[in-house]
Motif scaffolding. Structure first.
Motif, PDB file in Angstrom:
ATOM      1  N   GLY A   1      -7.252  -6.846  -1.713  1.00 52.97           N
ATOM      2  CA  GLY A   1      -5.836  -6.979  -2.029  1.00 52.97           C
ATOM      3  C   GLY A   1      -5.239  -8.312  -1.632  1.00 52.97           C
ATOM      4  O   GLY A   1      -4.022  -8.503  -1.728  1.00 52.97           O
TER       5      GLY A   1
ATOM      6  N   VAL B   1       0.838  -1.199   0.000  1.00 48.28           N
ATOM      7  CA  VAL B   1       0.000   0.000   0.000  1.00 48.28           C
ATOM      8  C   VAL B   1       0.872   1.248   0.000  1.00 48.28           C
ATOM      9  O   VAL B   1       0.597   2.217  -0.723  1.00 48.28           O
ATOM     10  CB  VAL B   1      -0.947  -0.001   1.218  1.00 48.28           C
TER      11      VAL B   1
ATOM     12  N   ARG C   1      -0.697   8.709   3.455  1.00 52.28           N
ATOM     13  CA  ARG C   1       0.245   7.653   3.114  1.00 52.28           C
ATOM     14  C   ARG C   1       1.648   8.067   3.561  1.00 52.28           C
ATOM     15  O   ARG C   1       2.300   8.877   2.931  1.00 52.28           O
ATOM     16  CB  ARG C   1       0.232   7.397   1.605  1.00 52.28           C
TER      17      ARG C   1
ATOM     18  N   LYS D   1      -8.732   5.839  -2.846  1.00 49.19           N
ATOM     19  CA  LYS D   1      -9.729   4.918  -3.389  1.00 49.19           C
ATOM     20  C   LYS D   1      -9.888   3.710  -2.455  1.00 49.19           C
ATOM     21  O   LYS D   1     -11.000   3.220  -2.229  1.00 49.19           O
ATOM     22  CB  LYS D   1      -9.290   4.466  -4.773  1.00 49.19           C
ATOM     23  N   LEU D   2      -8.772   3.249  -1.903  1.00 48.80           N
ATOM     24  CA  LEU D   2      -8.788   2.086  -1.036  1.00 48.80           C
ATOM     25  C   LEU D   2      -9.638   2.313   0.207  1.00 48.80           C
ATOM     26  O   LEU D   2     -10.428   1.442   0.596  1.00 48.80           O
ATOM     27  CB  LEU D   2      -7.355   1.721  -0.626  1.00 48.80           C
TER      28      LEU D   2
ATOM     29  N   GLN E   1       2.213   2.404  -3.348  1.00 50.93           N
ATOM     30  CA  GLN E   1       1.272   2.885  -4.359  1.00 50.93           C
ATOM     31  C   GLN E   1       1.180   4.411  -4.319  1.00 50.93           C
ATOM     32  O   GLN E   1       1.514   5.053  -3.327  1.00 50.93           O
ATOM     33  CB  GLN E   1      -0.115   2.286  -4.111  1.00 50.93           C
TER      34      GLN E   1
ATOM     35  N   GLU F   1      -3.304   8.484  -4.762  1.00 59.38           N
ATOM     36  CA  GLU F   1      -4.674   8.273  -5.238  1.00 59.38           C
ATOM     37  C   GLU F   1      -5.175   6.867  -4.927  1.00 59.38           C
ATOM     38  O   GLU F   1      -6.368   6.639  -4.726  1.00 59.38           O
ATOM     39  CB  GLU F   1      -4.754   8.522  -6.754  1.00 59.38           C
ATOM     40  N   PHE F   2      -4.252   5.908  -4.888  1.00 61.01           N
ATOM     41  CA  PHE F   2      -4.638   4.528  -4.596  1.00 61.01           C
ATOM     42  C   PHE F   2      -5.200   4.423  -3.188  1.00 61.01           C
ATOM     43  O   PHE F   2      -6.224   3.772  -2.963  1.00 61.01           O
ATOM     44  CB  PHE F   2      -3.428   3.599  -4.749  1.00 61.01           C
TER      45      PHE F   2
END
Length: 304
Positions: free
Chosen positions: A284, A157, A217, A167-168, A160, A163-164
């Motif tokens: 995932g 994670v 993140r 969305k996650l 990434q 933006e990932f």
């Protein structure tokens, strides 16, 4: 201190040494009294939460003694010492354990049937001294594999793009059942000058109840109180009272204390918890193998 399952063998055998038929629960109680276990120790459960540690260990002690021919089960949940068991106690051994039981051929056949292909010779030689019973070894292996997967998921994670993660977090909330009225109940968003709201979940078709999300993140940075205060301010701008702040790193003590002081409901999810929730809700990850552990159904063999 809760004894290991091998330490339970001699006290369990001694609890039924009069040769009469005993209920397992009564013999179990005698073992607990022998070790002077506290209420907390008696109540401590295995990681699965399905059985207490001490009961699991005494049950495995019963199994091993039975395989060695020192105990027999004349009825459901019953125990009775055998002549061999009486003779074993007559030797007055300080301890009855796997090493002691290996004098009996039936037990050697049972014990040597365990898979050892993946064990080194040193590990095999040390098997007599293992303190954990088969159930605990299985749960320990499961916990080790799961912890490794948590770390792998979290690492992936973090690698990434931002933006990932936005969305996650929306997909995770939906997988957990929030906004379950529609697959379109959640969306990743990009607000400006609002404290960084990254997504929202409409809990009802009219949007009367909305959960706002923020995702950070980080590989190492700790999310501090200031970031949570900013998120709280963003919720005020939306006239919202529920939010979830998710990070791939950790929260500072100040951040954790702050959410406990304010009236709004803000849930904090750190990196390990995020990965654990992804695993639980199959985001995932995929199922690699399923092992079924079955137990004897004594009701099937009952005449009642």
């Amino acid at each position: 201190m809760i004894p290991d399952f091998q330490s339970c063998m001699r006290p369990l055998l001694a609890a039924v040494q009069d040769g009469q038929v005993h209920r397992f629960n009564d013999a179990f109680e005698q073992v607990c009294l022998h070790f002077e276990l506290t209420d907390e120790e008696r109540a401590e459960k295995l990681p699965s939460g399905k059985q207490t540690v001490v009961r699991n260990r005494v049950a495995w002690a019963r199994t091993y003694l039975g395989k060695a021919g020192l105990l027999t089960a004349p009825g459901r949940s019953q125990l009775q010492i055998t002549d061999r068991g009486q003779a074993a106690l007559a030797q007055e051994p300080e301890r009855i354990d796997v090493r002691f039981l290996k004098q009996f051929p039936e037990f050697v056949e049972f014990h040597s049937a365990k898979p050892k292909a993946s064990k080194s010779p040193a590990a095999q030689d040390n098997s007599d001294n293992e303190e954990t019973d088969p159930t605990e070894r299985l749960e320990e292996a499961y916990s080790e594999i799961r912890q490794e997967l948590v770390e792998e998921v979290l690492t992936m994670v973090i690698q990434q793009p931002p933006e990932f993660l936005e969305k996650l977090v929306v997909e995770l909330m939906q997988a957990m059942g929030y906004g379950g009225w529609s697959k379109d109940s959640g969306q990743a968003t990009q607000y400006t000058a609002d404290g960084g709201i990254d997504g929202l979940i409409n809990e009802d078709p009219l949007g009367l109840e909305t959960i706002y999300l923020q995702a950070k993140r980080y590989a190492e940075n700790t999310v501090g109180r200031e970031a949570i205060q900013a998120f709280s301010g963003a919720l005020d701008m939306q006239r919202a009272h529920k939010g979830v702040f998710i990070t791939t790193s950790k929260f500072s003590r100040g951040a954790l204390e702050y959410v406990g002081m304010i009236q709004k409901k803000i849930i904090l999810i750190d990196g390990p918890k995020l990965a654990a929730l992804m695993i639980k809700h199959n985001l995932g990850v995929s199922v690699k193998e399923i092992y079924e552990i079955k137990a004897l159904d004594t009701d099937y063999f009952s005449d009642e």
